[in-house]
Design an enzyme around this catalytic site. Structure first.
Site, PDB file in Angstrom:
ATOM      1  N   LYS A 253      28.902  42.258  39.691  1.00 43.48           N
ATOM      2  CA  LYS A 253      28.111  41.234  40.369  1.00 43.48           C
ATOM      3  C   LYS A 253      26.629  41.327  39.994  1.00 43.48           C
ATOM      4  CE  LYS A 253      31.481  39.776  43.320  1.00 43.48           C
ATOM      5  NZ  LYS A 253      32.603  40.692  43.094  1.00 43.48           N
TER       6      LYS A 253
HETATM    7  C1  LIG Z   1      33.969  40.441  43.090  1.00 44.07           C
HETATM    8  C2  LIG Z   1      34.832  41.459  42.475  1.00 44.07           C
HETATM    9  C3  LIG Z   1      36.051  41.112  41.856  1.00 44.07           C
HETATM   10  C4  LIG Z   1      36.579  39.696  41.857  1.00 44.07           C
HETATM   11  O1  LIG Z   1      35.766  38.822  41.123  1.00 44.07           O
HETATM   12  P1  LIG Z   1      35.865  37.246  41.349  1.00 44.07           P
HETATM   13  O2  LIG Z   1      34.799  36.657  40.515  1.00 44.07           O
HETATM   14  O3  LIG Z   1      35.623  37.032  42.822  1.00 44.07           O
HETATM   15  O4  LIG Z   1      37.229  36.826  40.968  1.00 44.07           O
HETATM   16  C5  LIG Z   1      36.770  42.119  41.236  1.00 44.07           C
HETATM   17  N1  LIG Z   1      36.346  43.394  41.247  1.00 44.07           N
HETATM   18  C6  LIG Z   1      35.193  43.767  41.830  1.00 44.07           C
HETATM   19  C7  LIG Z   1      34.789  45.198  41.817  1.00 44.07           C
HETATM   20  C8  LIG Z   1      34.395  42.824  42.459  1.00 44.07           C
HETATM   21  O5  LIG Z   1      33.245  43.178  43.041  1.00 44.07           O
END
Ligand SMILES: *Cc1c(COP(=O)(O)O)cnc(C)c1O
Length: 461
Positions: free
Chosen positions: A112
């Site tokens: 993120k």
């Molecule tokens: C947010 C997240 C996901 C999922 O990603 P999306 O874009 O919501 O599909 C997978 N793994 C981790 C560690 C995350 O923080």
């Protein structure tokens, strides 16, 4: 570059306005009217460039005249300066034809950070130039919230409120949200699950009086600028394995569908991606949809990969928009049926989805077994989300190199990692201090009015 809503009933906006708005006023999500493509030569020309330079070349065509070249280059450079690895998104080899793309070297140890650090800088630049301020409200299953607080803390023009499901995020995730001391960031624990938080967020966006009064802005993965930031590492990793002259495949641990949707955009831009594999945990609405053609809600079952514990994937609406041939009315009708539990995807749309994506799921036991087996075979300690990806990727290996996105650092989820592999995943040194600091958090029920009053009362200006 103009941005349109997937539901066809909201103003057409520039990149900057779509970014500052988040959710469209008709409840839809913004997408570029046309997807710019990169020529084979331009893709080949990314080889050997820095991550920042590649990011500039890939994102530039989507941004139009919202930011100058110089501003955009400065923003990208600031965004990734705090990463702990010079490559930003390094690849490590897991097997003969299987690679992990490590996306956890940012300040909060999950992918993120790639998008959030960038939009923190983009928001600051745009708002300062316009002399405006906004209130950012986000819902998180853990990683979005910590990344947002980290990216926006201390910025002049924003107040940030992050809603997370009480008791359902890991200790590390919670502390990353509750220990920053900057007065403009607020962690809010909601009684409920992630969908309760996401529901409250949608209700606030749909309350136009409140939305306009506090100048609400969204940084959830529905924000187009976040999707765009994530397109970059599909290109950089593929190019380092021989694209555009050789195709690659990706497996993506998926929750809200933002990360894998960025992969679809990369493919539409011309990157030769053979398979794009959706990997879900036991909360497998997307895998079931591809198998059965029915998009139906069922409750959330908490798992050891909590950032993927969702009932409804917000960004899936963007895929549906393409599945329905960019027919916003059809998307609108389908999404209205979701309120009553679900809908049947049309034959044409499901055919498109099955051609575009593959999918698989990992149970809790399979996730644990994959953490253990991966450690034994390769020495790599992986987080539970990444393990869901590796398990599903293993079912799709072939002659084409497979890149599995490693979405978080194992130290973010130490309990599951220890239980599965007996390994202690330790936090990078620079983070240890954060975990002795005092926590600051407000607990609320799922009541919209209560939450709106709290936000009004805490605004800086
Ligand atoms: C947010 C997240 C996901 C999922 O990603 P999306 O874009 O919501 O599909 C997978 N793994 C981790 C560690 C995350 O923080």
């Amino acid at each position: 570059m103009r941005y349109v809503s997937t539901r066809g009933n909201a103003p057409v906006l520039s990149f900057e306005d779509a970014m500052l708005t988040g959710l469209a006023r008709d409840g839809g999500l913004y997408l570029p009217e046309d997807i710019p493509t990169l020529t084979t030569g331009a893709i080949a020309g990314l080889a050997g460039r820095s991550y920042e330079d590649a990011a500039f070349r890939i994102m530039r065509p989507f941004i139009g005249d919202s930011f100058t070249d110089e501003a955009l280059q400065g923003i990208i450079s600031n965004a990734y300066a705090g990463f702990n690895h010079d490559a930003r998104a390094p690849l490590v080899q897991l097997g003969a034809n299987h690679f992990l793309l490590e996306l956890f070297h940012g300040p909060t140890l999950a992918f993120k950070d790639f998008a959030m650090q960038l939009i923190g800088q983009l928001f600051q630049d745009a708002l300062a130039r316009r002399g405006e301020r906004v209130t950012i409200v986000g819902a998180t299953s853990g990683d979005t919230g910590s990344a947002a607080i980290e990216a926006f803390k201390g910025l002049e023009a924003v107040d940030v409120f992050i809603l997370y499901p009480h008791g359902r995020v890991s200790d590390v995730q919670r502390r990353q949200m509750t220990t920053p001391t900057e007065a403009n960031v607020h962690a809010i624990a909601v009684d409920g699950d992630f969908d309760t938080c996401q529901g409250l967020l949608k209700d606030m966006f749909n309350d136009f009086t409140f939305r306009d009064e506090v100048r609400l802005a969204g940084v959830n993965s529905i924000n187009w600028a976040r999707v765009l930031a994530q397109v970059v590492y599909y290109f950089t990793s593929a190019v380092s394995l021989g694209a555009p002259h050789r195709a690659v495949s990706f497996t993506v641990p998926t929750g809200n569908f933002g990360d894998i949707f960025a992969g679809l955009i990369a493919r539409k831009m011309g990157l030769p991606i053979e398979k794009l594999v959706i990997a879900t945990n036991q909360n497998d609405i997307l895998h079931r949809t591809l198998e059965t053609g029915a998009y139906t809600k069922s409750g959330v079952a908490p798992s050891i990969s909590p950032s993927m514990d969702i009932q409804v994937s917000s960004n899936f609406e963007r895929a549906l928009y393409y599945a329905y041939g960019e027919d916003a009315n059809a998307v609108s009708d389908q999404l209205n049926d979701l309120a009553s539990g679900g809908f049947q995807v049309s034959q044409g749309a499901i055919d498109w989805l099955r051609e575009t994506f593959a999918s698989g799921r990992a149970s809790e036991e399979e996730t644990m077994a994959t953490i253990k087996a991966t450690h034994l075979r390769t020495g790599q300690v992986i987080c539970p989300h990444t393990a869901v990806g590796v398990k599903v990727a293993n079912e799709h290996l072939g002659d084409t190199p497979m890149i599995t996105l490693a979405t978080a650092h194992p130290a973010k989820f130490p309990d599951a990692v220890a239980k599965a592999s007996g390994q202690v995943a330790s936090l990078p040194e620079r983070m240890a201090r954060q975990f002795e600091a005092e926590e600051r958090v407000t607990r609320v029920t799922g009541d919209l009015g209560e939450l709106q009053a709290l936000i009004r009362g805490r605004l800086s200006k």
